[in-house]
Scaffold this active site. Structure first.
Site, mmCIF file in Angstrom:
data_model
loop_
_atom_site.group_PDB
_atom_site.id
_atom_site.type_symbol
_atom_site.label_atom_id
_atom_site.label_comp_id
_atom_site.label_asym_id
_atom_site.label_seq_id
_atom_site.Cartn_x
_atom_site.Cartn_y
_atom_site.Cartn_z
ATOM 1 N N LYS A 72 -42.803 56.142 16.685
ATOM 2 C CA LYS A 72 -42.235 56.647 17.928
ATOM 3 C C LYS A 72 -41.106 57.619 17.590
ATOM 4 O O LYS A 72 -40.299 57.356 16.691
ATOM 5 C CB LYS A 72 -41.704 55.474 18.771
ATOM 6 C CG LYS A 72 -41.150 55.864 20.139
ATOM 7 C CD LYS A 72 -40.718 54.616 20.899
ATOM 8 C CE LYS A 72 -40.112 54.935 22.261
ATOM 9 N NZ LYS A 72 -39.728 53.717 23.008
ATOM 10 N N SER A 83 -40.998 53.821 27.664
ATOM 11 C CA SER A 83 -40.808 55.071 26.955
ATOM 12 C C SER A 83 -41.743 55.260 25.755
ATOM 13 O O SER A 83 -41.791 56.331 25.166
ATOM 14 C CB SER A 83 -39.357 55.171 26.472
ATOM 15 O OG SER A 83 -39.049 54.149 25.527
ATOM 16 N N SER A 129 -40.143 49.059 27.460
ATOM 17 C CA SER A 129 -40.813 50.236 26.910
ATOM 18 C C SER A 129 -41.958 49.950 25.956
ATOM 19 O O SER A 129 -42.629 50.881 25.515
ATOM 20 C CB SER A 129 -39.781 51.133 26.204
ATOM 21 O OG SER A 129 -38.914 51.710 27.145
#
Length: 487
Positions: free
Chosen positions: A67, A143, A167
């Site tokens: 990520k 996210s 997230s």
């Protein structure tokens, strides 16, 4: 390797160990799939040359994505979805990334994320929106939206993710995947940070299979000399929990929400479908009319610290990169201004009240093993659903110029930010503020073919029990073979 997307990470690792495929074969297949689907999904925003990894790790040779937020690879930028950091190389590799590398994973890219991970959608100005493989007109959540889109699309079977307010669970729900937020302190944050978001955030993965998540937890769990405290480790490897029976469980189902008092019927259906399956498996399910904690107060406390954290992140990026305000999105600047305008006493009160929420949840867990809710209050929204209307953007710009304190008095802006951040994701922050483990399980698809998950929140230290239940649910309603088509 035409059947590459059919394998989970454990399956690909077995191919390498058995000599049926080489790491180079798998990387070629992953890159081919990336080239095929990423132009339509925008899940991966940076490709990197894979660092050298051991040939004997548990995931040796398996392609993997990080990520693009806090998961640093030395020498490569970690943008955090922000223009301010897009070209600043990381000075050192974060602990979790090093553990992934030590496990033999082949890191070849980084995934899309909203600026600072501050929204439940992934539509940063910097990279543009990530799109949901089940319907590219809809968000994959956030996210860790890029990570979830990449896994659902078959670029990788498992990807790095993180969870500070849902997230991992939100995008897992939106993309028909399995997502576990581990207990606080189980996974170290270092070396540059002690704990993410003051202990409310943790790293982890989004995967297609429960066994992948369990084995990845074994790779990641455990303190370092820099850890702020010693979290209790598991009695046995998490991977061993997946095939164990969870025993007969008592579960409370609740779809009520003070933030969204009218959740979408499909969200309610997702939670009740999970409840029905639990009963079929012999568990007891009791439906509650209201949440067993003050969810309105928890949401306020969450956003108080969230906005202050946004202000801190913006200040740190400015100090590191020399960027000015124009390098940050308008909503980010607004949230940061709200954070700077927060009374320090109010911040401390919000942090201290976490214990009250933890206490209510602990009292609930005296009677129930898990709290079952929808993972989200609606199916995945359409891309652009939370775009700020231009009249409101104009007001935001004016009030930012006038001073941060004015924002606190302008209710429509504050209300819009609350709506944007929490209206479709009101259920997930509980596990973050209390430090409890929670998971999203993909058991329901809407009539339009969009996934929406069911969330389970466990008591302190229930990571293993969550994995046992997840393994049982996966066997009863296999989801691994259910994949999006037409991408």
């Amino acid at each position: 390797m035409d059947d590459y997307p059919k394998y989970d990470a454990a399956g690909l690792a077995a191919l390498v160990r058995d000599g049926q495929a080489t790491p180079a074969d798998l990387l070629e297949a992953a890159r081919a799939r990336l080239a095929e689907v990423n132009p339509r999904l925008n899940a991966v925003v940076r490709e990197v040359d894979p660092p050298a990894t051991p040939a004997d790790g548990p995931f040796a040779g398996v392609p993997f994505l990080l990520k693009d937020l806090h998961q640093d690879l030395a020498g490569q930028p970690t943008s955090g979805g922000s223009r301010s950091m897009v070209s600043i190389p990381a000075k050192e590799t974060t602990t979790v990334v090093q553990r992934w590398l030590d496990a033999g994973l082949v890191v070849f890219g980084k995934t899309n994320t909203p600026e600072f991970g501050a929204k439940g959608i992934t539509e940063p100005d910097l990279f543009g929106p990530a799109r949901n493989p089940w319907n590219p007109g809809h968000t994959p959540g956030g996210s860790s939206g890029g990570a979830a889109a990449a896994v659902a699309a078959g670029i990788v079977p498992c990807a790095g993710a993180s969870d500070g307010g849902g997230s991992i669970r939100i995008p897992a729900s939106a993309c028909g995947l399995f997502g576990l937020k581990p207990s606080r302190g189980l996974i170290p944050a270092g070396p540059a940070r002690a704990e993410g978001l003051g202990g409310t955030a943790t790293d982890g993965v989004i995967s297609r299979s429960v066994r992948d998540t369990a084995a990845m937890l074994d790779v990641l769990a455990g303190p370092t000399p820099l850890s702020p405290f010693l979290a209790a480790g598991p009695e046995k490897p998490f991977a061993d929990e997946v095939d164990r029976e969870p025993g007969r469980l008592r579960v409370a189902l609740c779809t009520a929400s003070s933030i969204n008092p009218d959740p979408h019927p499909e969200a309610v259906a997702a939670a009740r479908a999970a409840g029905d399956l639990l009963e079929e498996l012999g568990h007891e399910v009791v439906e509650l009319k209201s949440q067993p904690f003050d969810d309105a107060a928890l949401a306020k406390d969450f956003l108080t610290s969230w906005f202050v954290s946004c202000a801190h992140s913006m200040a740190e990026c400015k100090a590191t990169s020399g960027a000015g305000d124009s390098a940050f999105e308008l909503d980010t600047r607004t949230m940061a201004a709200l954070g700077r305008a927060t009374n320090p006493v109010d911040l401390v009160r919000a942090i201290e009240r976490r214990h009250e929420h933890t206490r209510r949840l602990a009292e609930f867990h005296e009677s129930y093993d898990f709290l079952l809710t929808p993972s989200t209050a609606t199916p995945p929204p359409k891309i652009g659903a939370f775009d700020t209307p231009e009249p409101v953007r104009k007001l935001q710009r004016g009030l930012l110029t006038a001073g941060a304190a004015g924002l606190l008095r302008f209710t429509p802006i504050v209300d819009r930010l609350i709506h944007e951040n929490l209206s479709w994701v009101p259920y997930t922050q509980l596990a973050n503020l209390t430090g409890r483990p929670a998971m999203s399980v993909p058991l329901h698809w809407t009539a339009e073919g969009l996934p929406i998950g069911a969330q389970f929140v466990g008591r302190l230290g229930a990571d293993g029990l969550l994995l046992r239940l997840a393994g049982q649910l996966e066997k009863a309603r296999p989801w691994v073979e259910r994949r999006p088509t037409g991408i």
